[in-house]
Design an enzyme around this catalytic site. Structure first.
Site, PDB file in Angstrom:
ATOM      1  N   SER A 165       0.834  -1.203   0.000  1.00 50.78           N
ATOM      2  CA  SER A 165       0.000   0.000   0.000  1.00 50.78           C
ATOM      3  C   SER A 165       0.867   1.251   0.000  1.00 50.78           C
ATOM      4  O   SER A 165       1.991   1.256   0.503  1.00 50.78           O
ATOM      5  CB  SER A 165      -0.908   0.042   1.237  1.00 50.78           C
ATOM      6  OG  SER A 165      -1.801  -1.028   1.268  1.00 50.78           O
ATOM      7  N   CYS A 166       0.303   2.291  -0.567  1.00 44.46           N
ATOM      8  CA  CYS A 166       0.772   3.654  -0.339  1.00 44.46           C
ATOM      9  C   CYS A 166      -0.493   4.491  -0.196  1.00 44.46           C
ATOM     10  O   CYS A 166      -1.541   3.959   0.174  1.00 44.46           O
ATOM     11  CB  CYS A 166       1.690   4.140  -1.447  1.00 44.46           C
ATOM     12  SG  CYS A 166       0.932   4.200  -3.091  1.00 44.46           S
ATOM     13  N   LYS A 167      -0.437   5.751  -0.481  1.00 46.80           N
ATOM     14  CA  LYS A 167      -1.615   6.594  -0.281  1.00 46.80           C
ATOM     15  C   LYS A 167      -2.801   6.109  -1.103  1.00 46.80           C
ATOM     16  O   LYS A 167      -3.923   5.996  -0.606  1.00 46.80           O
ATOM     17  CB  LYS A 167      -1.282   8.045  -0.621  1.00 46.80           C
ATOM     18  CG  LYS A 167      -2.425   9.025  -0.416  1.00 46.80           C
ATOM     19  CD  LYS A 167      -1.979  10.432  -0.734  1.00 46.80           C
ATOM     20  CE  LYS A 167      -3.113  11.432  -0.540  1.00 46.80           C
ATOM     21  NZ  LYS A 167      -2.672  12.814  -0.833  1.00 46.80           N
TER      22      LYS A 167
END
Length: 1027
Positions: free
Chosen positions: A948-950
């Site tokens: 995940s990231c933003k």
């Protein structure tokens, strides 16, 4: 072409309407051009082509300035200028100059403008008539030849094709082709269709973007026909080329050209490839060239033996993995909207790797949040009903009940609204784009959730799959991060909340059962006691004994129900809280101010509540034991008196010596010379004081038990609602948990389905559980700190989730989707499998053994904001999260090692965990080695990988592609010299670029050159793929 220009004179309102944006779906092409009649007068305009009308607007959505009728005109390239076109009219008016932004854009406009007239349409019709006549002639000749074969009547008829004597349909799949496109364009997309010349049907096979070759104007792609695909010698392949800049809507605005060829001609060709002209729709103008060659994979012989008679290892393995796995009912149910890219890379020993990259959406993005919302609505509705059934309460406790009801009703209303909005969406909705992450009604839906899978095939092995789930960090963008994330909000709420005991769901259930039992047994005991007095007037010994036996049975059940340690412990807690809060007050949601002083709690209207509020400074822990023991002793006294009244004093009594003395003393105070001839009044008079004593003892015990169990139920309701924080915090927690749950369930189903033939893996599931390793690339600066705090809580809450495998009712997609049951804090995900697959599982899993989830989270920020955090801010949150997860991971691996010491790869865990521990403790900026080692450990122990990231769009793409190339290098001997090439290829032209396109509408990663200077080198995209 000789054409003329027509000025706009009439129907201006209708032409203006045709040029508006709401009709943009009917435009062949639109875009910004510089328009003028002199080179020095060129000004920027917005142009739209519809049919043979070119609308020229001042700006997009602006006023219509001019309309050109493209009849009797000629579209020409301007010499010595690769971006300019000229429209020359037969009328003699000055030519109109059109200047595009690039040479590729000029080619695109040139093609559509030349086709925008009736003369071209007539030429197309004529060309189609010619093709139809030629095809009809060939069909006539074929039928004539077939008839002559039938008249011969020899035995070779059956060998020639069975019924009808037609040439047998020789299957040629599996078949691997490379398609090279030579065209003047910035990028092209290739659509491949298969034409069956026997059935006259056209089937679209695939549509993929071509990769830029060694020359800027050459683009390459590969096409693989599986072994089960109906591809024959008589089939034709149609190749259609579109501009890559345009969406593949298959309209004329993105069309570049097409060509076709026969499979028979391709296989018979002695040249390494066949060259075909890429033509416009009318088949007249050439716009490029297509070169098609058969890809000779290692293991395939160079002879011309028909492919159906060969057994190349690569093609067989590819067919097996694609057909058996991908087309199974489970995979069809869990994955949808798949995008695939196929690559061919060289290994260190100069052999070929065939790599298939696949990105898929999943219906779990919406189905699981809906189920969770429904479960939460049911749970809170049940809790409201539960506290309402407690009856009359003291003002303080009634205030607590009011707080619980208000809290639950707020959540129920909000969740019902959210569920109604989700139900309005299409049943086929499987995707929430990054631009919708702040949508209120989508806060329970994970952002940009996809499965990213890679299949690697080489001649020495069957297809090997690697999976990672990608999704936006589970966080509540709707409530934003002004006051921080969940970890900070919960910490603030805990600091303001008085510490109090909480009860589990099981204890609350026991309390409700005890309240129910007491409510049923007390009237029965009182009724039988009154009946005993009434029967004593009849002087009927048998009837008296019958009622006495019934009273004994009911009273014993009553005493057994009260002998619960939960009542005793609750009474002690009530006393301690009353003592601790003797000078405190609380304002409830109904506006009532309650002082918790002992004096104010006296004078209760409910007698049994008075027991709770007595001002006993010293609490006697034996008081409750005496309460229910007094009930038993009173019953024994009544039994003894009954025996005496019936002349059976010698009946053995189950009394202690002290109880016997007490009973003897009571009876001696009466007439010791009683006999069966005693009067009726004498029987009743002797039983009456004992019955009154029994009722008083029962009433006292009921009061204490009701107070204690009401406290347990109410305290349990408070602990699971009001004590969790304000409704906004609870809703935020539920929302981010829903996002994380959808992702981990998708990953678990893929992992389970891929490991059904691995007995050790199945044993690991039911004996140890499954590891879920979350990789996060969030920074510890600005809003992303709040996102990481949300994600930390969401991942931790997954530890209360368990899976169980069930047998599916049918193999329909809806019956193969997982379902939720249970309540918050003890949710169980039921994963259905087809009957045949379910039957092959170990007995433990078939019996419903729970599969526990062990979640861990590792975070390393890699962007420019993390650089600011490391230099001027605080990265302690990241350090704490990584340290805690490292300890959890070591604990899981230790349990796994003790349970399955012979598991493959288990011996390498010690070194990996030592390296991970060292990397976590090392104070190094952007230490991405932590992520790499954690991912390696996860794959070693058959865990679920999630990244995940933003928004799972840009940084996630860098991580996923790097992980894929590292796997190719370390597990499949990808040549080191080809590592960077493979990495750039996957980032520029792979599935993650398609992910960017579907999220934001363009094919550029959202990085700037300055930002990328702060990224670790291996996380930087190739030039031209960002901006």
């Amino acid at each position: 072409m000789k054409m003329r220009r027509v000025k706009l004179r009439a129907n201006s309102s209708q032409l203006s309407l045709l040029s508006r944006e709401e009709t943009s779906g009917n435009f062949q092409k639109e875009g910004t051009l510089r328009v003028g009649r002199q080179v020095t007068d060129l000004t920027e305009k917005f142009c739209r082509l519809r049919g043979n009308l070119l609308f020229i607007l001042k700006k997009q959505g602006g006023k219509l300035e001019e309309v050109l009728l493209l009849e009797r005109c000629e579209v020409m390239k301007v010499p010595d200028d690769d971006r300019r076109l000229a429209l020359s009219f037969e009328s003699g008016d000055p030519p109109v100059l059109l200047e595009s932004s690039s040479s590729a854009d000029r080619v695109s406009w040139l093609v559509v403008l030349r086709d925008a007239n009736t003369e071209t349409l007539r030429r197309r019709i004529t060309h189609l008539h010619t093709l139809m006549n030629a095809h009809a002639t060939r069909r006539t000749q074929q039928h004539t030849h077939t008839a002559s074969l039938c008249t011969e009547g020899d035995e070779s008829l059956e060998d020639a094709g069975g019924a009808g004597g037609v040439e047998p349909a020789a299957k040629v799949s599996p078949l691997h082709l490379t398609v090279g496109v030579v065209a003047v364009a910035a990028g092209v997309q290739v659509q491949v269709s298969v034409i069956d010349t026997h059935t006259h049907t056209v089937r679209k096979y695939c549509c993929t973007e071509a990769v830029q070759g060694p020359d800027d104007s050459v683009f390459l792609t590969s096409v693989c026909f599986r072994g089960d695909y109906p591809l024959y010698h008589h089939s034709r392949i149609k190749v259609t080329i579109y501009h890559a800049e345009e969406p593949t809507t298959h309209t004329a605005r993105s069309f570049l050209g097409f060509t076709s060829f026969s499979i028979r001609d391709l296989l018979r060709s002695k040249e390494p490839h066949i060259s075909l002209s890429l033509r416009t729709m009318d088949g007249v103008n050439e716009v490029g060239e297509v070169k098609v060659s058969r890809l000779q994979m290692e293991g395939e012989s160079e002879d011309k033996t028909p492919p159906e008679h060969k057994c190349p290892a690569l093609c067989d393995s590819l067919h097996s993995s694609v057909h058996d796995k991908e087309n199974g009912p489970v995979m069809r149910a869990v994955l949808c909207a798949q995008v695939s890219k196929v690559y061919r890379f060289r290994t260190e020993d100069q052999r070929w790797l065939l790599v298939r990259e696949q990105m898929s959406e999943t219906p779990l993005s919406f189905s699981l949040p809906k189920q969770l919302l429904s479960a939460l609505i049911r749970e809170h509705t049940s809790r409201v009903q539960e506290v309402k059934e407690l009856g009359d309460l003291s003002p303080h406790w009634d205030g607590l009940r009011h707080d619980v009801i208000n809290h639950c009703n707020h959540l129920i209303g909000s969740y019902q609204e959210t569920l109604a909005e989700l139900d309005k969406l299409s049943v086929s909705s499987c995707f929430k784009s990054s631009s919708s992450k702040s949508d209120k009604h989508l806060q329970f839906v994970p952002t940009n959730l996809h499965s990213q899978r890679m299949e690697v095939t080489n001649p020495d092995s069957t297809g090997v799959w690697y999976e990672v789930i990608t999704f936006g960090a589970p966080s509540d963008h709707h409530q934003s991060f002004k006051h921080g994330g969940l970890r900070k909000l919960l910490s603030k709420h805990t600091d303001r909340t008085d510490s109090s005991v909480s009860y589990s769901q099981d204890e609350s259930s026991r309390a409700k059962e005890l309240l129910s039992s007491v409510a049923q047994l007390q009237p029965l005991v009182f009724g039988l006691a009154e009946e005993l007095l009434s029967v004593s007037l009849e002087l009927n010994a048998a009837r008296l004994q019958e009622v006495l036996d019934s009273l004994t049975q009911q009273t014993e059940q009553f005493v057994h129900a009260l002998k619960d340690e939960l009542v005793k412990s609750a009474l002690l807690v009530i006393h301690n809280q009353r003592t601790a809060n003797c000078n405190s007050s609380h304002v409830h949601s109904n506006g009532l101010l309650c002082d918790n002083t002992p004096a104010d709690q006296e004078g209760e209207t409910s007698p049994w509540q008075q027991e709770v509020n007595r001002r006993d400074v010293e609490y006697d822990e034996e008081e409750w034991d005496r309460a229910w023991a007094n009930v038993a002793m009173s019953l024994n006294c009544i039994i003894a008196m009954g025996d005496r009244l019936q002349g059976r004093e010698d009946r053995p009594q189950e009394l202690t010596s002290s109880e016997q003395q007490e009973a003897t003393g009571d009876t001696n105070s009466q007439n010791t010379a009683s006999s069966p001839s005693s009067s009726a009044s004498s029987w009743q008079e002797q039983l009456l004081p004992l019955v009154v004593t029994l009722r008083d003892c029962v009433r006292e015990a009921v009061g204490k038990a009701r107070a204690a169990m009401t406290f347990v139920v109410l305290q349990g309701a408070v602990a699971s609602t009001v004590a969790q924080g304000p409704a906004q915090i609870v809703q935020r927690r539920h929302a981010v948990f829903s996002q994380a749950l959808s992702a981990v369930v998708c990953g678990f189903m893929l992992k389970l389905f891929g490991g059904l033939e691995d007995p050790q893996f199945l044993q690991q599931l039911h004996s140890v559980g499954v590891l879920a390793q979350f990789e996060s690339l969030l920074s510890t600066y600005g809003d992303e700190v709040g996102m990481l705090e949300d994600m930390e809580v969401a991942v931790a809450d997954l530890s209360s989730v368990a899976f169980t495998v069930i047998e599916a009712k049918t193999e329909q997609p809806d019956d193969l989707l997982p379902t939720l049951r249970g309540a918050w804090g003890s949710l169980i995900v039921e994963v259905p499998l087809p009957s045949e697959t379910f039957g092959s599982l170990p007995q433990e899993l078939k019996e419903g053994r729970l599969i526990r989830v062990h979640p861990v989270l590792f975070n390393i920020g890699i962007n420019q904001q993390q650089s600011l955090a490391e230099r001027f801010g605080d990265s302690s949150l990241q350090e704490r999260v990584n340290h805690q997860s490292c300890e959890r991971l070591k604990a899981y691996c230790g349990t796994l090692r003790d349970t399955l010491p012979d598991m493959a790869g288990i011996q390498s865990l010690s070194d990996l965990l030592s390296s991970l521990d060292h990397s976590v403790e090392t104070r190094k900026r952007k230490n991405v080695e932590v992520l790499w080692i954690a991912a390696t450990v996860c794959r070693t122990v058959n865990g679920v990988r999630l990244t995940s990231c933003k928004s799972a769009k840009d940084r996630t793409a860098m991580s996923v592609t790097l992980e894929q190339c590292v796997l190719l290098r370390e597990r499949h001997t990808l040549g080191q010299q080809h590592f960077s090439t493979a990495l750039d290829c996957m980032r520029r032209d792979g599935c993650r670029m398609e992910n960017v396109q579907k999220n934001v509408g363009n094919r550029k990663f959202a990085f700037s050159g300055v930002q990328l200077l702060t990224f670790p080198k291996l996380y930087r995209p190739p030039d031209g793929s960002f901006g």
